[in-house]
Design a protein around this motif. Sequence first.
Motif, PDB file in Angstrom:
ATOM      1  N   VAL A 309      36.436  33.488  33.818  1.00 13.61           N
ATOM      2  CA  VAL A 309      36.023  33.109  35.614  1.00 13.61           C
ATOM      3  C   VAL A 309      34.660  32.099  35.340  1.00 13.61           C
ATOM      4  CG1 VAL A 309      34.974  33.907  37.601  1.00 13.61           C
ATOM      5  CG2 VAL A 309      36.905  35.150  36.581  1.00 13.61           C
ATOM      6  N   VAL A 310      33.696  32.597  34.395  1.00  9.63           N
ATOM      7  CA  VAL A 310      32.528  31.682  34.144  1.00  9.63           C
ATOM      8  C   VAL A 310      33.033  30.436  33.871  1.00  9.63           C
ATOM      9  CG1 VAL A 310      30.426  31.615  32.956  1.00  9.63           C
ATOM     10  CG2 VAL A 310      31.106  33.855  34.000  1.00  9.63           C
ATOM     11  N   SER A 311      34.088  30.277  32.989  1.00 17.05           N
ATOM     12  CA  SER A 311      34.275  28.894  32.360  1.00 17.05           C
ATOM     13  C   SER A 311      35.053  28.210  33.493  1.00 17.05           C
ATOM     14  CB  SER A 311      35.031  29.164  31.027  1.00 17.05           C
ATOM     15  OG  SER A 311      36.334  29.913  31.426  1.00 17.05           O
ATOM     16  N   GLY A 312      35.618  28.887  34.589  1.00 20.38           N
ATOM     17  CA  GLY A 312      36.439  28.254  35.561  1.00 20.38           C
ATOM     18  C   GLY A 312      37.760  27.999  35.233  1.00 20.38           C
ATOM     19  N   ALA A 313      38.233  28.880  34.269  1.00 24.75           N
ATOM     20  CA  ALA A 313      39.795  28.693  34.003  1.00 24.75           C
ATOM     21  C   ALA A 313      40.347  29.695  34.835  1.00 24.75           C
ATOM     22  CB  ALA A 313      39.900  29.586  32.386  1.00 24.75           C
ATOM     23  N   ILE A 314      39.946  30.530  35.337  1.00 24.02           N
ATOM     24  CA  ILE A 314      40.757  31.301  36.583  1.00 24.02           C
ATOM     25  C   ILE A 314      39.672  31.751  37.547  1.00 24.02           C
ATOM     26  CG2 ILE A 314      42.337  32.065  35.194  1.00 24.02           C
ATOM     27  CD1 ILE A 314      40.908  34.812  35.034  1.00 24.02           C
ATOM     28  N   PRO A 315      40.302  31.800  38.792  1.00 27.75           N
ATOM     29  CA  PRO A 315      39.220  32.176  40.073  1.00 27.75           C
ATOM     30  C   PRO A 315      39.151  33.702  39.802  1.00 27.75           C
ATOM     31  CG  PRO A 315      41.475  31.907  40.764  1.00 27.75           C
ATOM     32  CD  PRO A 315      41.589  31.533  39.346  1.00 27.75           C
ATOM     33  N   ILE A 316      38.025  34.154  40.515  1.00 33.42           N
ATOM     34  CA  ILE A 316      37.640  35.659  40.592  1.00 33.42           C
ATOM     35  C   ILE A 316      39.039  36.323  41.209  1.00 33.42           C
ATOM     36  CG2 ILE A 316      36.338  35.584  42.648  1.00 33.42           C
ATOM     37  CD1 ILE A 316      34.305  37.606  41.337  1.00 33.42           C
ATOM     38  N   SER A 317      39.526  35.987  42.098  1.00 31.75           N
ATOM     39  CA  SER A 317      40.595  36.521  42.984  1.00 31.75           C
ATOM     40  C   SER A 317      41.627  36.875  42.089  1.00 31.75           C
ATOM     41  CB  SER A 317      41.229  35.842  43.941  1.00 31.75           C
ATOM     42  OG  SER A 317      41.704  34.495  43.658  1.00 31.75           O
ATOM     43  N   THR A 318      41.966  36.185  41.083  1.00 30.36           N
ATOM     44  CA  THR A 318      43.130  36.291  40.073  1.00 30.36           C
ATOM     45  C   THR A 318      42.529  37.190  39.094  1.00 30.36           C
ATOM     46  OG1 THR A 318      43.706  33.934  39.951  1.00 30.36           O
ATOM     47  CG2 THR A 318      44.154  35.201  38.013  1.00 30.36           C
ATOM     48  N   LEU A 319      41.277  37.437  38.704  1.00 23.88           N
ATOM     49  CA  LEU A 319      40.634  38.465  37.915  1.00 23.88           C
ATOM     50  C   LEU A 319      40.902  39.953  38.715  1.00 23.88           C
ATOM     51  CD1 LEU A 319      39.526  39.695  35.408  1.00 23.88           C
ATOM     52  CD2 LEU A 319      37.150  39.027  36.425  1.00 23.88           C
ATOM     53  N   ILE A 320      40.477  39.940  39.798  1.00 21.75           N
ATOM     54  CA  ILE A 320      40.756  41.254  40.757  1.00 21.75           C
ATOM     55  C   ILE A 320      42.067  41.553  40.742  1.00 21.75           C
ATOM     56  CG2 ILE A 320      40.447  41.855  42.863  1.00 21.75           C
ATOM     57  CD1 ILE A 320      38.126  40.408  43.345  1.00 21.75           C
ATOM     58  N   ALA A 321      43.108  40.750  40.942  1.00 20.71           N
ATOM     59  CA  ALA A 321      44.498  41.092  41.170  1.00 20.71           C
ATOM     60  C   ALA A 321      44.965  41.506  39.960  1.00 20.71           C
ATOM     61  CB  ALA A 321      45.258  39.772  41.596  1.00 20.71           C
ATOM     62  N   PHE A 322      44.614  40.898  38.673  1.00 19.77           N
ATOM     63  CA  PHE A 322      45.005  41.306  37.233  1.00 19.77           C
ATOM     64  C   PHE A 322      44.467  42.564  37.142  1.00 19.77           C
ATOM     65  CE2 PHE A 322      45.364  41.362  32.883  1.00 19.77           C
ATOM     66  CZ  PHE A 322      46.333  40.680  32.571  1.00 19.77           C
ATOM     67  N   LEU A 323      43.332  43.198  37.527  1.00 24.54           N
ATOM     68  CA  LEU A 323      42.712  44.381  37.138  1.00 24.54           C
ATOM     69  C   LEU A 323      43.609  45.440  37.999  1.00 24.54           C
ATOM     70  CD1 LEU A 323      38.871  43.672  36.966  1.00 24.54           C
ATOM     71  CD2 LEU A 323      40.522  44.082  35.003  1.00 24.54           C
ATOM     72  N   LEU A 324      43.879  44.981  39.192  1.00 25.48           N
ATOM     73  CA  LEU A 324      44.810  46.031  39.968  1.00 25.48           C
ATOM     74  C   LEU A 324      46.209  46.043  39.306  1.00 25.48           C
ATOM     75  CD1 LEU A 324      43.992  44.823  43.673  1.00 25.48           C
ATOM     76  CD2 LEU A 324      43.192  46.744  42.413  1.00 25.48           C
ATOM     77  N   TYR A 325      46.782  45.115  38.816  1.00 34.12           N
ATOM     78  CA  TYR A 325      48.089  45.367  38.400  1.00 34.12           C
ATOM     79  C   TYR A 325      47.753  46.190  36.859  1.00 34.12           C
ATOM     80  CZ  TYR A 325      51.044  42.145  40.834  1.00 34.12           C
ATOM     81  OH  TYR A 325      51.567  41.663  42.104  1.00 34.12           O
ATOM     82  N   LEU A 326      46.646  45.973  36.302  1.00 34.32           N
ATOM     83  CA  LEU A 326      46.470  46.647  35.181  1.00 34.32           C
ATOM     84  C   LEU A 326      46.212  48.178  35.516  1.00 34.32           C
ATOM     85  CD1 LEU A 326      45.588  46.736  32.177  1.00 34.32           C
ATOM     86  CD2 LEU A 326      43.336  46.359  32.624  1.00 34.32           C
ATOM     87  N   PHE A 327      45.593  48.586  36.574  1.00 36.41           N
ATOM     88  CA  PHE A 327      45.709  49.752  36.850  1.00 36.41           C
ATOM     89  C   PHE A 327      47.125  50.393  37.515  1.00 36.41           C
ATOM     90  CE2 PHE A 327      41.098  49.646  37.115  1.00 36.41           C
ATOM     91  CZ  PHE A 327      40.715  50.689  36.307  1.00 36.41           C
ATOM     92  N   ALA A 328      47.933  49.444  37.859  1.00 34.09           N
ATOM     93  CA  ALA A 328      49.314  49.709  38.363  1.00 34.09           C
ATOM     94  C   ALA A 328      49.958  50.080  37.344  1.00 34.09           C
ATOM     95  CB  ALA A 328      49.919  48.622  39.054  1.00 34.09           C
ATOM     96  N   LEU A 329      49.742  49.785  35.972  1.00 31.93           N
ATOM     97  CA  LEU A 329      50.478  49.969  34.691  1.00 31.93           C
ATOM     98  C   LEU A 329      50.439  51.846  34.688  1.00 31.93           C
ATOM     99  CD1 LEU A 329      49.615  47.373  32.183  1.00 31.93           C
ATOM    100  CD2 LEU A 329      51.662  47.709  33.221  1.00 31.93           C
ATOM    101  N   ILE A 330      49.438  52.200  35.236  1.00 35.90           N
ATOM    102  CA  ILE A 330      49.242  53.718  34.823  1.00 35.90           C
ATOM    103  C   ILE A 330      50.450  54.550  35.343  1.00 35.90           C
ATOM    104  CG2 ILE A 330      47.956  55.971  35.541  1.00 35.90           C
ATOM    105  CD1 ILE A 330      45.520  54.275  35.752  1.00 35.90           C
TER     106      ILE A 330
END
Length: 633
Positions: A309-330
Motif C-alpha cells: 500500500v505504501v509503495s502504491g502497488a495496491i489501494p488500502i481498500s484492496t488490502l482490507i478486502a483481502f484481509l476479510l477474504y483471509l478471515f473468510a478462509l476460516i
Amino acid sequence: MSSSAAAQDSATQDPATQDSATQDPADPVTAAPTAGAAGQPGASMLEASGWRDMFRLLVPHRGAVVLGAVLSLVSGLVALAQPLVAKWIVDALEARESVLEPLVLLTAIVVGAAVVGAWSHYVLARIAESVVLDTRRSVVRRILRLRMSEVGRFPPGDLMARATSDTALLREALSQTLVDALRGVVLLLAIAAMMYLMDPVLLLVTAGVLVAASLLIGVIIPYFQRYSRKVQEAVADLNAVLERALGAFRTIKASGSEPGEAAAMDRANRQAYSYGLKLARLGGVVGGVALLAIHVSYLVVLGVGAARVVSGAIPISTLIAFLLYLFALIEPVAGLIGAGAGFSTGVAAVRRVRDVTDLAVEPIDLDRDPRAAPARHTRPATVEFRDVRFRYPGPDTALVHDGVDFAVPPLGMTALVGPSGAGKSTVFALIERFYRPESGRVLLDGRDVGDWSLDQLRATIGYVEQDAPILAGTLRENLLLGVGEVEPDRLREVLVRCRLAALVDALPAGVDSPVGHRGSSLSGGERQRVAIARALLRRPRLLLLDEATSQLDAVNEAALRETVSDLARELTVLVVAHRLSTVVRADRILVMDNGRIRAAGGHAELLDGDELYRELASVQLLTSVDSGDDPVG
C-alpha cells in the motif's frame, strides 16, 4: 462351523431357501460385498471399502443431497460478496460518495445468506435422519434374520451398540460432513480466485503458510479413524457388560457381586474415556494448527500488504478486502478439517455396521403379514435322523452327534433321555434348522428340513425351550407371539389346558397385564406354562418340549402330563427330560449317550435291557416301583 460342515450346509440346501449371507441389492448397506470376517485384507482396502459403503448409503437420497449441497454453496458464495461490498463502501467513503446503496446490498446479502443457510441446514438434517433410519432398519432386520451359528459372534450389547450408537455416528459423516467438504473445497477455490484477482503476491504469501499447515494436518487426520473405532468398540464393550449385568440382575444381587460388575463397567468406561481424550487431543492440535495458520497468514499479509500500500502497488481498500477474504478462509478450512475427522469417524462406524451385515442370515421374509400363517397339513408329523453328525461352530469343537439314527412315527409321545451333554437338546435345534448337520440328514415328513421354507417348517412345529423365555410386554403379547390373532374361545381353551386360567383371572388386566422384563412378575413354573400355551396356540403338528416341566410343582406337573398325554393323541410329541417321571408314559423312549442313540423302547423294556437307563431311573427311585405298575399315578 467347520469347513466340512459349511460345505455340507451349502450342498444340502435348496438354492431357493438356502441360508446365506448373500447381499441384498435393495439394501444400501449390503448392496456390494466387502471384506468381512471371512477375510482380513489390509487397512487401506478396509478404509476404501468403508468410504464406498458410506457414499452408497447416500444413493437413495441423492436428490436431496444435491439440493442441500447447492443451497449450502449458494449460501457460502453469497457470503463471499461481503468483502467486495465492504471494498465498495471504503472506496465510496474515500470519494465522499453515498454509501446507502452498498449498505442496502450488504444487508440483503446477509439476510439472503442466512435464509438460504437455514434452508440448507433443514435439508441436510433431514437427509441425516433418513440415513440413520435406513441404516438402523437394515441392521436391525439383519440381526433378526441372523443364523444361530452367527449370533454368538458378538455379545448382545455389542450388537445393540452397532444398531444404535454406531449408526448415529453416520448422521454427521454422511450428510453435513459430506456437504461441508464439498462446500469447503468450492469456497476455498472461490476465495483463492478472488484473492488472485485482488493481488497475486498476497495470495502466494497466504498459500505458503496454509500449505505448510495442511501438510502437518494431513499427517494427523488418519489417526482420527483409528481412535474413533477404538472409542466405538469401548462403548460397545460397556454396553455388553451392562447388558450382561441386567440379564442376570437377581443373580448379581444375590451373590453380592455388584462391586465386581461396577469395576468391569468402570474399566470399559475408562477405556472409552482414554480413547476419547486422545481424539480430543488430536482435534485440539488440528484446530490449533489451522487457527495458527490463519493468524500467521493474517500477520504476514498485513505486513506485506502494508508495504505494498505504501509503495502504491495496491489501494488500502484492496488490502482490507483481502484481509476479510483471509478471515473468510476460516469457515472452509474448518469445514474441511471437520469433514476429515467426521469421515474418519464415519468410516469406523460403517465398518462396524458392515461387520453385522456381512453375517449369514436365514431366508426369512420380514415383510410378511404375521397373521397370514403358511398353509399346512393337519396330519401329525414324522421325524427321522439318518446318520447325523454335528458339532457346534468354533475351533476344535467336539462332535455333539456322532451318527444319530432314529425315527419318530406320527402321533404319540417319544421321549429323549440321557445324561447332560448327550446331545438331546441339539436334536431340537437341528429339527428347527437353527443349525445344519455336518453330515447325514434330518427329515420332517420324509423331506429334508433344508428343503422346507423356514416359514413352513417352523409353522409346523411348536417349540418350548428349556428356560422358557418371556419377552417384556403383556401376557397376551407373549401368548400370541408369532400367532397374530386368535379367537377368544380358543385362547381360553389353551389357558385352561395349561392351567393358566386362574393366573389370568387373578391379574388386574387379565391377559393384557404386563409381565415385566423377561417375565420377572411370573414364577418359573408360570413362565413354562406360558411357553407351552404359546406353542399350542400355533396349532403345531409336531410339539418339541425341552425340559418343559422342570420348574413345575408336583401338582402342576401331574396336570401338565395329562395335557401332554392328551396332545399326543392329536399330534406328534417329542420330549427331552431329565425327570423320568415326566416321560414314563411315553410310547417310546430313546436313550442318548455320547452323541448316539444307544437304546430304544418302552419304560419297562429299558429298565430290563439298558444299564444307563436303569441307572438314571434308579437315581430317581423309579425302580423301587414294580415296572408293571404306574409309578406316577
